[in-house]
Design a protein around this motif. Structure first.
Motif, PDB file in Angstrom:
ATOM      1  N   PHE A 109    -109.277  50.559  60.780  1.00 43.54           N
ATOM      2  CA  PHE A 109    -108.787  51.286  59.612  1.00 43.54           C
ATOM      3  C   PHE A 109    -108.244  50.335  58.544  1.00 43.54           C
ATOM      4  O   PHE A 109    -108.298  50.638  57.355  1.00 43.54           O
ATOM      5  CB  PHE A 109    -107.716  52.297  60.034  1.00 43.54           C
ATOM      6  N   ILE A 110    -107.730  49.180  58.967  1.00 48.13           N
ATOM      7  CA  ILE A 110    -107.280  48.178  57.988  1.00 48.13           C
ATOM      8  C   ILE A 110    -108.478  47.450  57.402  1.00 48.13           C
ATOM      9  O   ILE A 110    -108.542  47.188  56.201  1.00 48.13           O
ATOM     10  CB  ILE A 110    -106.312  47.181  58.646  1.00 48.13           C
ATOM     11  N   GLY A 111    -109.435  47.132  58.251  1.00 50.33           N
ATOM     12  CA  GLY A 111    -110.667  46.516  57.791  1.00 50.33           C
ATOM     13  C   GLY A 111    -110.569  45.012  57.663  1.00 50.33           C
ATOM     14  O   GLY A 111    -109.641  44.367  58.168  1.00 50.33           O
ATOM     15  N   GLY A 112    -111.545  44.433  56.972  1.00 43.29           N
ATOM     16  CA  GLY A 112    -111.582  42.991  56.799  1.00 43.29           C
ATOM     17  C   GLY A 112    -111.766  42.272  58.121  1.00 43.29           C
ATOM     18  O   GLY A 112    -112.484  42.733  59.012  1.00 43.29           O
ATOM     19  N   ALA A 121    -119.353  44.957  61.703  1.00 45.75           N
ATOM     20  CA  ALA A 121    -119.949  44.793  60.372  1.00 45.75           C
ATOM     21  C   ALA A 121    -119.277  45.642  59.295  1.00 45.75           C
ATOM     22  O   ALA A 121    -119.739  45.657  58.153  1.00 45.75           O
ATOM     23  CB  ALA A 121    -121.434  45.103  60.425  1.00 45.75           C
ATOM     24  N   PHE A 122    -118.189  46.328  59.642  1.00 47.94           N
ATOM     25  CA  PHE A 122    -117.546  47.199  58.660  1.00 47.94           C
ATOM     26  C   PHE A 122    -117.019  46.413  57.469  1.00 47.94           C
ATOM     27  O   PHE A 122    -117.018  46.904  56.333  1.00 47.94           O
ATOM     28  CB  PHE A 122    -116.408  47.990  59.320  1.00 47.94           C
ATOM     29  N   THR A 167    -107.002  40.682  54.043  1.00 45.05           N
ATOM     30  CA  THR A 167    -106.590  41.710  53.091  1.00 45.05           C
ATOM     31  C   THR A 167    -107.209  43.046  53.495  1.00 45.05           C
ATOM     32  O   THR A 167    -108.267  43.081  54.129  1.00 45.05           O
ATOM     33  CB  THR A 167    -107.029  41.347  51.667  1.00 45.05           C
ATOM     34  N   PRO A 168    -106.576  44.180  53.161  1.00 46.07           N
ATOM     35  CA  PRO A 168    -107.140  45.482  53.531  1.00 46.07           C
ATOM     36  C   PRO A 168    -108.567  45.651  53.018  1.00 46.07           C
ATOM     37  O   PRO A 168    -108.869  45.356  51.858  1.00 46.07           O
ATOM     38  CB  PRO A 168    -106.178  46.475  52.865  1.00 46.07           C
TER      39      PRO A 168
END
Length: 365
Positions: A109-112, A121-122, A167-168
């Motif tokens: 959900f935060i990503g990166g 791969a998100f 970073t998000p």
């Protein structure tokens, strides 16, 4: 091999479409075989090529609002749907012998750089989404603004501890990745210009680009791992990756397209295309259209092949994962799930001989 310049035609360039398929396969094998011998020769181009091609085919007709709407359907919607689906899979497997790592869902959900299996791969999809919007904005400004933004992004990417990667949504990587899109966009414009139309007629230029690029890696130029804000030597490594991407586009748009029986510029009518080209064109076109589905789904398939079947051979695991994802993606594209799972409306399903966008070497999309 074609000996004349490529001009705008209705038929697709099979070589470029195949290059797109290969770029997706490179992502999968990179995740299946992280310690593969010679990985530096793959890492230097596998993710930059995605951004380069996105810029190469970047539409010149959309507004910023239009870009936002288009990318929301093709990238943001599948991102959210797959985030929920894969999160459900992680929760469902929590009490099995094959659980995912703790914090997997929160990291997704935060990503990166916080994304882990099965969300590997998100980071790329979120960065591509914002990079496309940023490119759309800078193209409306003087040329040097895009250069300044891209170079500044590459400079920020050099901050220690992979700061921009954490970073998000990986948004700190966006300006640097936009630099590859900008390079691809400018190269595409040049190839479609009167001066550049003769360049594809000389495929040895592509071989020269590849020779210099891979030679630089062999001589010690650091490779890249963009997810972790690893852009190698400032400006030098990115320049090498752009050079290799340029060479790949030139070779695949000419030599490979001819070998596949793809349409030649002097024979724009698809009815004159060799039967081999028509058959291969159908197959390659089907695979190209599953790209987003494969990017989102392959990590889970790789994980299950390893945990459920103890399949450790990275090459075999890659081949099986690609086969499964391509097959499922092809099926999905023929259902109402094509848009939420693959970012592709069913009406966009490509038909042989129809005017297409995205894979045409000499057209704008």
């Amino acid at each position: 091999m074609t000996t004349s310049a490529l001009r705008p035609v209705r038929a697709r360039n099979l070589g470029i479409d195949l290059l797109r398929v290969i770029s997706v396969a490179a992502v999968v094998i990179g995740h299946a075989w992280s310690g593969m011998p010679g990985a530096e020769y793959l890492q230097i181009w596998r993710m930059p090529l995605f951004f380069f091609l996105a810029g190469f085919f970047f539409s010149t007709s959309r507004s910023l609002t239009g870009e936002l709407q288009a990318r929301s359907k093709s990238l943001a919607l599948p991102y959210l749907v797959w985030l929920l689906l894969l999160s459900s899979a992680v929760l469902a497997m929590a009490h099995t012998p094959w659980p995912f790592e703790p914090g997997t869902i929160s990291g997704a959900f935060i990503g990166g750089a916080r994304t882990d299996m099965p969300f590997l791969a998100f980071w790329f999809i979120s960065v591509l989404f914002f990079a496309a919007l940023l490119l759309r904005a800078v193209l409306a400004l003087p040329w040097w603004v895009g250069v300044l933004v891209g170079v500044s992004g590459l400079a920020l990417a050099q901050l220690p501890d992979s700061a921009m990667a954490y970073t998000p949504l990986g948004i700190g990587l966006v300006p640097a990745c936009m630099a590859f899109m900008l390079a691809g966009h400018w190269f595409g414009r040049f190839m479609r210009s009167p001066r550049g139309q003769g360049l594809p007629a000389k495929p040895w230029w592509g071989l020269l680009c590849l020779g210099i690029g891979f030679g630089a890696v062999a001589s010690g130029v650091p490779t890249m791992n963009i997810k972790w804000s690893g852009f190698g030597t400032f400006l030098l490594s990115p320049a090498v990756s752009v050079l290799i991407s340029t060479g790949l586009v030139l070779i695949f748009s000419t030599v490979v397209n001819a070998l596949l029986g793809g349409p030649q510029p002097q024979r724009a009518d698809p009815s004159h295309q060799p039967r081999r080209g028509r058959v291969l064109g159908l197959v390659i076109s089907e695979l190209v259209q599953t790209a987003t589905f494969v990017v989102f789904s392959h990590a889970l398939v790789l994980y299950l092949l390893l945990r459920l079947f103890d399949l450790e051979n990275p090459v075999l695991r890659t081949v099986i994962a690609l086969g499964i994802c391509w097959a499922l993606g092809t099926i999905v594209n023929r259902t109402p799930l094509a848009l939420p799972l693959n970012g592709l409306p069913r009406s966009a399903l490509r038909r042989p001989g129809a005017a297409q966008t995205g894979g045409k070497i000499a057209s704008k999309t």
